[in-house]
Design an enzyme around this catalytic site. Structure first.
Site, short mmCIF file in Angstrom:
data_model
loop_
_atom_site.label_atom_id
_atom_site.label_comp_id
_atom_site.label_asym_id
_atom_site.label_seq_id
_atom_site.Cartn_x
_atom_site.Cartn_y
_atom_site.Cartn_z
N GLN A 71 0.77 -1.27 -0.11
CA GLN A 71 0.12 -0.01 0.13
C GLN A 71 1.03 1.19 -0.04
OE1 GLN A 71 -1.26 -1.34 4.01
NE2 GLN A 71 -1.66 1.02 4.29
N CYS A 77 -4.92 0.17 3.75
CA CYS A 77 -4.87 -1.33 4.31
C CYS A 77 -6.12 -1.99 4.30
CB CYS A 77 -4.25 -1.26 5.67
SG CYS A 77 -5.21 -0.34 7.04
N HIS A 371 -5.30 -0.90 12.10
CA HIS A 371 -4.80 -1.45 10.71
C HIS A 371 -5.44 -2.84 10.55
CE1 HIS A 371 -1.69 -2.26 7.55
NE2 HIS A 371 -1.29 -3.42 8.30
N ASN A 392 0.26 -9.07 5.24
CA ASN A 392 0.34 -7.75 5.42
C ASN A 392 0.46 -7.04 3.90
OD1 ASN A 392 0.33 -5.18 6.58
ND2 ASN A 392 1.95 -5.69 7.92
#
Length: 453
Positions: A71, A77, A371, A392
């Site tokens: 990102q 996110c 997040h 992630n």
């Protein structure tokens, strides 16, 4: 006339300062700690290497996924996590190699819809004073990158999805701060104009009519920053058997309907917020939290943490990723990708207690969801996950080739939300979801948006 300096026990006195300094210097370990921390930093000094050794990247249950996404310098996110879950479904269902969906396409429509949503909230609150808490909350960050699961669902349901090749990343999709600042200024300017005209007697119907012209200008500005979203596109790919496929003239909505079997409306947000104002097994929503006017409202079912774990693990073991929200910055390390409450011995190094319950951290501003990521595995012993594998969206150079590992204790303390299919819920939990939700204030910690990068 100047106000005299206080002489009672509310002010710090010279005598007290001398006492504190004397106490510090009387203990030789204080100087050693000070020297180590000032030279190397508290995290380096407090790292518990035995805890690092225990957090292995080995999992009994894993889901095959595509490459880790990035990102970059944006707070998308939640979009990346949602699209990562969808692209896995598309690839598996259509026997395709891993590929990437366009995050900038979703970002474009999120910004566009958030602008409209914000202006409608300004019109809702014209009778409030400008310095009221609600108006100031609305003005604080009307166009930030962050979002929530139900906001992601609203975008996909209305606009579909597209392969990344159709609408690629731009400078400002990956570095969004200046774009956000300029577009936010534009929105605040319009909010000021609305409120000034309303005070001058202009009716709301006339103000709302102005919005159409404004939204046309806002669309133009978004195109400058992010490019133009496609109306249709051609989709070409080779499957894992090397067979070539071509599908012409698809809209993003048609692409999602045809290639993704996932029904997003069947998934629900499960939270763990152990605070006195949020009893478990109740459903909650947050006032003025959303992006698409007329879309699904944000809705949470609050349950105990063991239930959150059980639901997440059930979906992982069925081979499906789990979107989740957490406070990623607490007791975690970007370099190793370790998320563990024993990672840093802050209390031992500093010689002070740092103890708060999860509920206290929420109530007193010490923690909240920051997040969103995706669970893609777990290490299960005797039916319980001891470690969780996390995909992630910070690129492959962060963590272990882009993946993180989360301890079960970290899950207890800093996990706030998972999104699972309703089929994993009990009858009582599904019934609770049909309740009229309890409405939380916009500034409630459960109204936080996932936006960390």
């Amino acid at each position: 006339m100047a106000t005299p300096i206080s002489t009672d026990d509310t002010a710090i006195t010279i005598a007290q300062l001398q006492k504190y300094a004397s106490a510090f210097h009387s203990d030789s370990t204080n100087r050693m700690r000070m020297n180590a921390i000032t030279k190397s930093g508290i995290q380096q000094v407090a790292t518990a290497h035995d805890a690092v050794a225990k957090m292995q990247y080995m999992f009994s249950d894993e889901i095959d996924t595509g490459a880790v996404t990035n990102q970059r310098q944006s707070g998308r996110c939640w979009l990346f996590a949602g699209l990562n879950a969808i692209r896995q479904d598309i690839a598996t269902r259509n026997h395709m190699p891993p590929f990437e969906l366009s995050q900038s396409y979703q970002m474009f429509w999120d910004k566009f819809e958030k602008a409209n949503y914000f202006l409608e909230r300004i019109l809702d609150t014209l009778d409030e004073e400008t310095d009221s808490r609600i108006v100031q909350w609305l003005l604080q960050a009307p166009l930030q990158d962050g979002g929530q699961w139900d906001m992601f669902v609203n975008l996909v349901e209305k606009y579909g999805v597209a392969p990344q090749s159709v609408m690629a990343e731009t400078y400002h999709s990956s570095r969004s701060s200046v774009m956000n600042a300029l577009l936010t200024r534009k929105l605040r300017q319009q909010a000021s104009a609305y409120r000034s005209q309303y005070l001058a007697g202009v009716p709301i119907t006339a103000l709302r009519a102005q919005k159409q012209t404004f939204m046309g200008e806002f669309y133009r500005l978004l195109c400058y920053f992010l490019g133009t979203p496609p109306d249709t596109f051609d989709f070409e790919y080779r499957d894992k058997d090397n067979t070539f496929h071509r599908d012409l003239g698809l809209t993003p909505q048609e692409f999602f309907a045809k290639y993704a079997g996932i029904q997003l409306k069947d998934y629900v947000s499960i939270i763990n917020a152990p605070t006195s104002d949020k009893p478990f097994d109740k459903t909650y929503t947050v006032k003025y939290l959303g992006n698409v006017e007329g879309g699904y409202p944000v809705r949470y079912l609050n349950v105990d943490i063991d239930t959150v774990k059980r639901l997440a693990l059930a979906q992982i073991q069925d081979g499906e990723p789990v979107w989740f929200g957490c406070d990623v910055g607490k007791m975690s390390d970007r370099e190793t990708g370790i998320m563990d409450t024993e990672l840093y011995d802050y209390e031992g190094i500093l010689g002070t207690a740092l103890t708060m319950t999860k509920g206290e951290r929420l109530d007193y501003g010490e923690s909240l969801m920051t997040h969103a990521m995706v669970f893609t595995g777990a290490n299960v012993v005797d039916g319980r996950a001891h470690r969780w594998k996390v995909q992630n969206s910070w690129g492959k150079d962060v963590g272990h080739d882009g993946f993180f590992v989360m301890s079960d204790a970290w899950f207890d303390d800093y996990m706030y939300q998972v999104v699972v299919h309703q089929k994993y819920l009990s009858e009582a939990q599904r019934a609770a979801l049909t309740q009229e939700p309890i409405v939380l204030n916009p500034w409630d910690p459960m109204g936080s948006l996932a936006c960390m990068y």
